[in-house]
Design a protein around this motif. Structure first.
Motif, PDB file in Angstrom:
ATOM      1  N   SER B   3       0.671  -1.190  -0.061  1.00 47.21           N
ATOM      2  CA  SER B   3      -0.025   0.056  -0.238  1.00 47.21           C
ATOM      3  C   SER B   3       0.940   1.293  -0.063  1.00 47.21           C
ATOM      4  CB  SER B   3      -1.006  -0.129   1.325  1.00 47.21           C
ATOM      5  OG  SER B   3       0.060  -0.055   2.356  1.00 47.21           O
ATOM      6  N   ASP B   4       2.118   1.202   0.369  1.00 44.27           N
ATOM      7  CA  ASP B   4       3.032   2.238   0.678  1.00 44.27           C
ATOM      8  C   ASP B   4       3.494   2.541  -0.755  1.00 44.27           C
ATOM      9  OD1 ASP B   4       2.659   2.155   3.312  1.00 44.27           O
ATOM     10  OD2 ASP B   4       4.650   0.972   3.705  1.00 44.27           O
ATOM     11  N   VAL B   5       3.902   1.462  -1.499  1.00 44.40           N
ATOM     12  CA  VAL B   5       4.348   1.712  -2.769  1.00 44.40           C
ATOM     13  C   VAL B   5       3.230   2.094  -3.710  1.00 44.40           C
ATOM     14  CG1 VAL B   5       5.436   0.131  -4.561  1.00 44.40           C
ATOM     15  CG2 VAL B   5       6.137  -0.301  -2.528  1.00 44.40           C
ATOM     16  N   THR B   6       2.190   1.755  -3.742  1.00 46.34           N
ATOM     17  CA  THR B   6       1.296   2.036  -4.825  1.00 46.34           C
ATOM     18  C   THR B   6       0.682   3.372  -4.528  1.00 46.34           C
ATOM     19  OG1 THR B   6      -0.561   0.928  -3.602  1.00 46.34           O
ATOM     20  CG2 THR B   6       0.414  -0.176  -5.585  1.00 46.34           C
ATOM     21  N   GLY B   7       0.410   3.656  -3.172  1.00 48.23           N
ATOM     22  CA  GLY B   7       0.043   4.895  -2.711  1.00 48.23           C
ATOM     23  C   GLY B   7      -1.078   5.655  -3.671  1.00 48.23           C
ATOM     24  N   SER B   8      -2.208   4.616  -4.080  1.00 49.64           N
ATOM     25  CA  SER B   8      -3.092   5.192  -4.725  1.00 49.64           C
ATOM     26  C   SER B   8      -4.259   5.973  -4.316  1.00 49.64           C
ATOM     27  CB  SER B   8      -3.860   3.947  -5.695  1.00 49.64           C
ATOM     28  OG  SER B   8      -4.402   3.115  -4.667  1.00 49.64           O
ATOM     29  N   GLY B   9      -4.116   6.029  -2.719  1.00 53.70           N
ATOM     30  CA  GLY B   9      -5.084   6.927  -2.212  1.00 53.70           C
ATOM     31  C   GLY B   9      -6.135   6.047  -1.735  1.00 53.70           C
ATOM     32  N   ARG B  10      -6.520   4.814  -2.261  1.00 56.05           N
ATOM     33  CA  ARG B  10      -7.571   3.913  -1.772  1.00 56.05           C
ATOM     34  C   ARG B  10      -7.207   3.364  -0.187  1.00 56.05           C
ATOM     35  NH1 ARG B  10      -9.310  -0.193  -6.007  1.00 56.05           N
ATOM     36  NH2 ARG B  10      -7.319  -0.342  -6.441  1.00 56.05           N
ATOM     37  N   GLY B  11      -8.161   3.191   0.445  1.00 57.95           N
ATOM     38  CA  GLY B  11      -7.883   2.677   1.910  1.00 57.95           C
ATOM     39  C   GLY B  11      -7.661   1.157   1.721  1.00 57.95           C
ATOM     40  N   ARG B  12      -7.020   0.633   2.877  1.00 60.34           N
ATOM     41  CA  ARG B  12      -6.794  -0.701   2.735  1.00 60.34           C
ATOM     42  C   ARG B  12      -8.108  -1.700   2.768  1.00 60.34           C
ATOM     43  NH1 ARG B  12      -3.035  -4.723   5.447  1.00 60.34           N
ATOM     44  NH2 ARG B  12      -4.480  -6.557   6.253  1.00 60.34           N
ATOM     45  N   PRO B  13      -8.328  -2.662   2.057  1.00 58.51           N
ATOM     46  CA  PRO B  13      -9.803  -3.512   1.946  1.00 58.51           C
ATOM     47  C   PRO B  13      -9.637  -4.036   3.464  1.00 58.51           C
ATOM     48  CG  PRO B  13      -8.404  -4.351   0.546  1.00 58.51           C
ATOM     49  CD  PRO B  13      -7.588  -2.960   1.032  1.00 58.51           C
ATOM     50  N   GLU B  14     -11.029  -4.545   3.628  1.00 63.30           N
ATOM     51  CA  GLU B  14     -11.333  -5.422   4.799  1.00 63.30           C
ATOM     52  C   GLU B  14     -10.853  -6.795   4.621  1.00 63.30           C
ATOM     53  OE1 GLU B  14     -15.460  -7.606   6.214  1.00 63.30           O
ATOM     54  OE2 GLU B  14     -15.515  -5.317   5.335  1.00 63.30           O
ATOM     55  N   PRO B  15     -10.055  -7.312   5.531  1.00 60.51           N
ATOM     56  CA  PRO B  15      -9.519  -8.556   5.439  1.00 60.51           C
ATOM     57  C   PRO B  15     -10.323  -9.782   5.021  1.00 60.51           C
ATOM     58  CG  PRO B  15      -9.047  -7.643   7.788  1.00 60.51           C
ATOM     59  CD  PRO B  15      -9.767  -6.852   6.792  1.00 60.51           C
ATOM     60  N   ILE B  16      -9.987 -10.781   4.335  1.00 63.77           N
ATOM     61  CA  ILE B  16     -10.863 -11.821   4.005  1.00 63.77           C
ATOM     62  C   ILE B  16     -11.166 -12.669   5.143  1.00 63.77           C
ATOM     63  CG2 ILE B  16     -10.797 -13.867   2.534  1.00 63.77           C
ATOM     64  CD1 ILE B  16      -9.170 -12.170   0.612  1.00 63.77           C
ATOM     65  N   ARG B  17     -12.482 -13.036   5.298  1.00 63.27           N
ATOM     66  CA  ARG B  17     -13.017 -14.035   6.409  1.00 63.27           C
ATOM     67  C   ARG B  17     -13.903 -15.066   5.466  1.00 63.27           C
ATOM     68  NH1 ARG B  17     -14.075  -9.534   9.164  1.00 63.27           N
ATOM     69  NH2 ARG B  17     -12.327  -8.823  10.672  1.00 63.27           N
ATOM     70  N   ALA B  18     -13.101 -15.810   4.937  1.00 64.75           N
ATOM     71  CA  ALA B  18     -14.038 -17.012   4.317  1.00 64.75           C
ATOM     72  C   ALA B  18     -14.125 -18.101   5.000  1.00 64.75           C
ATOM     73  CB  ALA B  18     -13.097 -17.322   3.039  1.00 64.75           C
ATOM     74  N   VAL B  19     -15.128 -18.925   4.791  1.00 64.45           N
ATOM     75  CA  VAL B  19     -15.233 -20.146   5.488  1.00 64.45           C
ATOM     76  C   VAL B  19     -14.260 -21.218   5.171  1.00 64.45           C
ATOM     77  CG1 VAL B  19     -17.023 -22.039   5.833  1.00 64.45           C
ATOM     78  CG2 VAL B  19     -17.816 -19.905   5.404  1.00 64.45           C
ATOM     79  N   PRO B  20     -13.429 -21.794   6.000  1.00 59.42           N
ATOM     80  CA  PRO B  20     -12.651 -22.636   5.303  1.00 59.42           C
ATOM     81  C   PRO B  20     -13.255 -24.009   5.163  1.00 59.42           C
ATOM     82  CG  PRO B  20     -12.665 -22.740   7.930  1.00 59.42           C
ATOM     83  CD  PRO B  20     -13.662 -21.753   7.380  1.00 59.42           C
ATOM     84  N   VAL B  21     -12.223 -24.766   4.176  1.00 63.53           N
ATOM     85  CA  VAL B  21     -12.718 -25.935   3.610  1.00 63.53           C
ATOM     86  C   VAL B  21     -12.708 -27.009   4.703  1.00 63.53           C
ATOM     87  CG1 VAL B  21     -12.016 -27.780   1.991  1.00 63.53           C
ATOM     88  CG2 VAL B  21     -11.756 -25.500   1.460  1.00 63.53           C
ATOM     89  N   ARG B  22     -13.729 -27.769   4.810  1.00 61.77           N
ATOM     90  CA  ARG B  22     -13.923 -28.834   5.779  1.00 61.77           C
ATOM     91  C   ARG B  22     -13.031 -30.171   5.228  1.00 61.77           C
ATOM     92  NH1 ARG B  22     -15.860 -25.704   9.388  1.00 61.77           N
ATOM     93  NH2 ARG B  22     -17.724 -24.527   8.983  1.00 61.77           N
TER      94      ARG B  22
END
Ligand SMILES: Nc1ncnc2c1ncn2[C@@H]1O[C@H](COP(=O)(O)OP(=O)(O)OP(=O)(O)O)[C@@H](O)[C@H]1O
Ligand SMILES: [Mg+2]
Lengths: 271, 323
Positions: B3-22
């Protein structure tokens, strides 16, 4: 003189007097199996002269250089370094192979610098420089270290003696390699494409060390693709292709005004 | 970082919370293994043939502990001799002298081809062949008879039975066999070193013995040391073979002997398992650190050597160099 007369009988061309030149190659042949790599090379390098060897890949440049310090055995012809036949002793009109000890003694007077540096990675720069003087020349360790310090300073690395090769850039490694060869006080230095493995921005520092070395009067045989270096530093340029010397002479002649088609073609590609 | 490198101004997106494979298969495996383990424990505890008290009475008895010490001594000595032999054989095998190379090849062929157990028994019975071991000119008596003189060119001799005591015979069998395996390990190590290294050393006027000792072998160590650790672990286990020489004060012999005497054969075999497991576990821990130590610093240095062009610029790449 008598060996030379014996050689002269068989050949049309009388070779250069080995006593007056640092290197004399007379009709050198070398094959690997059935492929003939060197097919009659003649060359004479006077003391203090710089000879640059140019030529296309596979032309036999490295092979010829390795024959000069007997890393490769030649099949026919003769090579003298410092007036001494390389790798053989002439007894009457027969050649006797030298023992490993004698060959090693000859090699210790010829410095060699490799395309891929070949520094000893388990030793620091300073240890790379003192290993052979201490164990081959039997120079006292303290003296060898003093000398190593001087040589490292001379190649611009006076403060890097404690660094391992992996901690040095390519250009620095090659400069250490040159210093390592100089530590044996050679009378002749062989360079096999010393800058070909370097990033372009590191080539200059190595060439500068070689320029200084040439200016100090060292006899050098340099295989290189650096035409600029050859033009500026070489006393003689040799164009080698297909295992023969196609053309040789001062750079002004061979580089600016080549006579042979093959030389012209090669130069037009690299310039 | 990115995010430092790109510096596009967009905020960091919400971390992924996926259901794990059973993984239902894992649960099945757990159940099956648990049942098997319970069955094993049940058998170990209830089967009287295990005679656990017998085991606990004997496993740390004096002759057994002495036996273990003997096994360790055998391991150390056999490995020292084996490594020394291996280095010599590897250098011979790679020698330009064809006689030396052939001799080394023969040695390796013989000692790799004959099982260690057979070697141990063979060495234990060498006394049948020679009552005395003698050094001197071969066929001296026969030659002497030919010329009608009583020629005796035996320089010195020793009684084979004293020399080839059980321990010595077992040690020699293990060490000479190890020499053949170590020769291959060392040869691989030497051949792993860039030929340019030997060439550079030769160009400096070094002769073969010197360049092997100072330039090639130190670099070959990286390849030689980890398999040597494995060889040591294997050797510790193989010391049990000298029970058949026989070496009577050795661990396995002692345990079997106690087992036979007290009719508690099985507990003593279990004790043997425990002893060897304990000792090899210690060695395996050592081996783990050895491998870590010898793989370190290899990467950047090796890359630098092979592709000097690509690694040329960054002087900081190979800073973790061992001294
Ligand atoms: N050890 C070897 N065995 C067999 N053939 C070899 C050997 N060394 C070199 N050659 C062959 O000899 C020829 C000349 O090789 P050499 O290395 O001397 O060329 P070169 O002029 O130095 O080329 P380059 O500019 O690529 O370094 C090549 O065709 C090569 O394949
Ligand atoms: Mg080449």
């Amino acid at each position: 003189m008598s060996d030379e007369d014996a050689g002269g009988v068989a050949q049309a061309q009388v070779p250069a007097d080995p006593d007056r030149y640092m290197v004399v190659a007379d009709n050198v042949h070398k094959s690997y199996g059935r492929s003939q790599v060197l097919r009659g090379i003649d060359l004479a390098v006077a003391p203090g002269e710089v000879t640059c060897v140019l030529g296309p890949s596979g032309g036999g440049k490295s092979t010829f250089l390795r024959c000069i310090n007997h890393l490769e055995k030649i099949d026919a012809g003769r090579i003298w370094v410092g007036g001494e036949l390389v790798g053989y002793r002439q007894v009457g009109d027969r050649l006797h192979e030298m023992r490993e000890k004698e060959v090693a003694a000859q090699r210790s007077r010829i410095g060699m610098v490799f395309q891929r540096f070949n520094l000893f990675p388990h030793l620091t720069a300073e240890q790379n420089l003192i290993e052979a003087p201490c164990r081959v020349r039997r120079i006292r360790r303290a003296d060898a270290r003093t000398r190593a310090g001087e040589l490292l300073t001379r190649v611009g690395l006076g403060d890097r003696g404690g660094a391992y090769p992996a901690e040095l850039s390519g250009g620095q490694q090659q400069r250490v390699a040159i210093a390592r060869a100089l530590a044996m006080d050679p009378e002749l230095m062989l360079f096999d494409e010393p800058t070909s493995a370097l990033d372009p921005e590191l080539v200059g520092e190595v060439l500068q060390v070689m320029r200084d070395l040439a200016a100090s009067g060292m006899t050098m045989v340099v295989v290189t693709h650096e035409i600029g270096f050859a033009r500026e530093v070489a006393d003689t340029v040799v164009f080698l292709d297909g295992g023969v010397v196609v053309e040789s002479g001062p750079p002004s002649q061979v580089l600016e005004n080549p006579q042979q088609e093959r030389t012209k073609l090669f130069l037009s590609k690299v310039l | 970082m990115s995010s430092d490198v790109t510096g596009s101004g967009r905020g960091r997106p919400e971390p992924i919370r996926a259901v794990p494979v059973r993984h239902p298969g894992r649960w099945v495996a757990v159940v099956v293994l648990a049942v098997l383990a319970a069955m094993f424990v049940h058998m170990v505890v209830t089967n009287k043939a295990f005679q656990w008290p017998m085991l606990f009475d004997n496993i740390l008895s004096v002759p057994v502990v002495r036996g273990a010490v003997t096994s360790i001594e055998l391991t150390i000595l056999a490995m020292i001799i084996g490594i020394a032999l291996g280095v010599v054989l590897a250098v011979m095998r790679l020698s330009p002298n064809p006689i030396l190379a052939a001799a080394a090849w023969m040695y390796i062929w013989f000692f790799r081809g004959v099982p260690r157990l057979v070697l141990c028994v063979l060495f234990g019975n060498l006394g049948i062949l020679y009552s005395r071991l003698e050094f001197g000119l071969p066929f001296d008596h026969q030659l002497g008879a030919l010329f009608g003189i009583d020629l005796n060119a035996r320089l010195f001799g020793v009684n084979a039975v004293t020399l080839l005591s059980g321990f010595t015979a077992g040690l020699l069998a293990l060490a000479m066999s190890e020499g053949a395996y170590m020769a291959e390990v060392v040869r691989g190590g030497i051949q792993s070193v860039d030929p340019g290294q030997a060439e550079a050393a030769q160009a400096l006027g070094m002769r073969r013995p010197l360049l092997l000792r100072r330039i090639v072998l130190p670099q070959a160590l990286r390849v030689i040391v980890p398999p040597t650790g494995n060889e040591t672990i294997a050797m510790l286990k193989d010391t049990s073979l000298v029970a058949y020489v026989p070496v009577t004060n050795e661990l396995f012999f002692q345990l079997q002997h106690i087992g036979a005497r007290t009719y508690a054969i099985f507990p003593m075999l279990v004790a043997a398992c425990i002893w060897y497991l304990a000792m090899t576990s210690v060695l395996m821990i050592g081996q783990h650190f050895l491998e870590k130590r010898f793989s370190r610093g290899h990467g950047p240095r090796a890359i630098r050597l092979r592709g000097a062009r690509s690694a040329g610029a960054g002087g900081a790449v190979g800073t973790e160099v061992d001294t």
